[in-house]
Design a protein around this motif. Structure first.
Motif, mmCIF file in Angstrom:
data_model
loop_
_atom_site.group_PDB
_atom_site.id
_atom_site.type_symbol
_atom_site.label_atom_id
_atom_site.label_comp_id
_atom_site.label_asym_id
_atom_site.label_seq_id
_atom_site.Cartn_x
_atom_site.Cartn_y
_atom_site.Cartn_z
ATOM 1 N N ASP A 74 -27.699 -21.255 6.232
ATOM 2 C CA ASP A 74 -26.595 -20.309 6.315
ATOM 3 C C ASP A 74 -25.291 -20.809 5.708
ATOM 4 O O ASP A 74 -24.318 -20.075 5.679
ATOM 5 C CB ASP A 74 -26.384 -19.897 7.780
ATOM 6 N N TYR B 147 -26.827 -25.401 8.979
ATOM 7 C CA TYR B 147 -25.628 -25.675 8.202
ATOM 8 C C TYR B 147 -25.645 -27.152 7.847
ATOM 9 O O TYR B 147 -26.125 -27.974 8.629
ATOM 10 C CB TYR B 147 -24.363 -25.360 9.006
ATOM 11 N N GLU C 257 -14.454 -20.740 7.348
ATOM 12 C CA GLU C 257 -15.408 -19.705 6.931
ATOM 13 C C GLU C 257 -16.714 -19.820 7.709
ATOM 14 O O GLU C 257 -17.249 -18.812 8.188
ATOM 15 C CB GLU C 257 -15.711 -19.822 5.431
ATOM 16 N N LEU C 258 -17.236 -21.031 7.802
ATOM 17 C CA LEU C 258 -18.511 -21.215 8.497
ATOM 18 C C LEU C 258 -18.377 -21.022 10.000
ATOM 19 O O LEU C 258 -19.303 -20.523 10.649
ATOM 20 C CB LEU C 258 -19.119 -22.580 8.172
ATOM 21 N N LYS D 132 -30.935 -21.155 12.407
ATOM 22 C CA LYS D 132 -29.987 -21.181 11.286
ATOM 23 C C LYS D 132 -29.527 -22.624 11.123
ATOM 24 O O LYS D 132 -29.368 -23.345 12.105
ATOM 25 C CB LYS D 132 -28.775 -20.301 11.566
ATOM 26 N N LYS E 193 -16.494 -18.837 11.431
ATOM 27 C CA LYS E 193 -16.562 -17.392 11.632
ATOM 28 C C LYS E 193 -18.007 -16.913 11.586
ATOM 29 O O LYS E 193 -18.418 -16.080 12.386
ATOM 30 C CB LYS E 193 -15.730 -16.662 10.574
ATOM 31 N N ARG E 194 -18.775 -17.463 10.663
ATOM 32 C CA ARG E 194 -20.189 -17.088 10.555
ATOM 33 C C ARG E 194 -20.949 -17.469 11.834
ATOM 34 O O ARG E 194 -21.743 -16.685 12.340
ATOM 35 C CB ARG E 194 -20.814 -17.810 9.369
ATOM 36 N N ASN F 111 -22.093 -14.363 14.103
ATOM 37 C CA ASN F 111 -23.504 -14.036 13.894
ATOM 38 C C ASN F 111 -24.388 -14.583 15.006
ATOM 39 O O ASN F 111 -25.566 -14.312 15.018
ATOM 40 C CB ASN F 111 -23.991 -14.585 12.546
#
Length: 180
Positions: free
Chosen positions: A146, A114, A171-172, A112, A174-175, A179
């Protein structure tokens, strides 16, 4: 879940670094400041007899990246694109493809990614081509894109005044943490 942060700034602790640090704060992350390493430009051997690639730090760095599940690319927006050192590092992926080093594409497809990009001069608009460039890179390597943050900042620590970017960090985070 392993995380690697690739810092593309020529200035330590700049605004893009600060956002990346906030994103991975308290998490076990391998932090790679690309400007601390010797990275030579790619030599294109696609249509010639292969020769030795530059003897620099690339193999060490790509090995560290391939060990992790999540990659965070943190770059200032330089002339409406990614920083030179980050572009050089990504350009060298062509070498990994040519060598099929450790099955480069299959490993990248399991990751993933970012992106954090910070600039001024309307970065939320003018930084979008940078994000699109990363999207194409991730499409090619089958890496899951992501999320991203575009921040507005120029002077030291001015990113800490960008409440939208700081909210997006949460927000990211938390992702990333849920995840994993």
């Amino acid at each position: 879940m392993g995380i690697v942060v690739l810092y593309g700034s020529s200035r330590r602790h700049g605004n893009s670094d600060k956002l990346a640090d906030l994103l991975v704060e308290g998490l076990d992350a391998d932090r790679i400041y690309l400007s601390d390493y010797n990275l030579q430009p790619i030599t294109d051997y696609r249509h010639t007899e292969p020769r030795a690639y530059p003897n620099d730090d690339y193999h060490e760095l790509i090995d560290r990246v391939l060990e992790q599940d999540t990659i965070v690319f943190a770059t200032p927006i330089y002339w409406y694109g990614i920083s030179g050192v980050m572009k050089t590092f990504i350009d060298r992926w062509s070498q990994s493809l040519r060598e099929d080093r450790d099955h480069f594409l299959s490993k990248m497809s399991a990751k993933k990614a970012y992106v954090i990009a910070v600039g001024d001069d309307e970065p939320h608009l003018k930084g979008l081509p940078l994000i699109q460039q990363f999207q194409y890179i991730f499409d090619f390597t089958h890496t899951q894109f992501d999320g991203y943050i575009i921040g507005d900042g120029n002077k030291p620590d001015s990113i800490l005044e960008d409440t939208a970017a700081l909210s997006r960090v949460e927000e990211l985070r938390k992702r990333i943490t849920h995840n994993g």
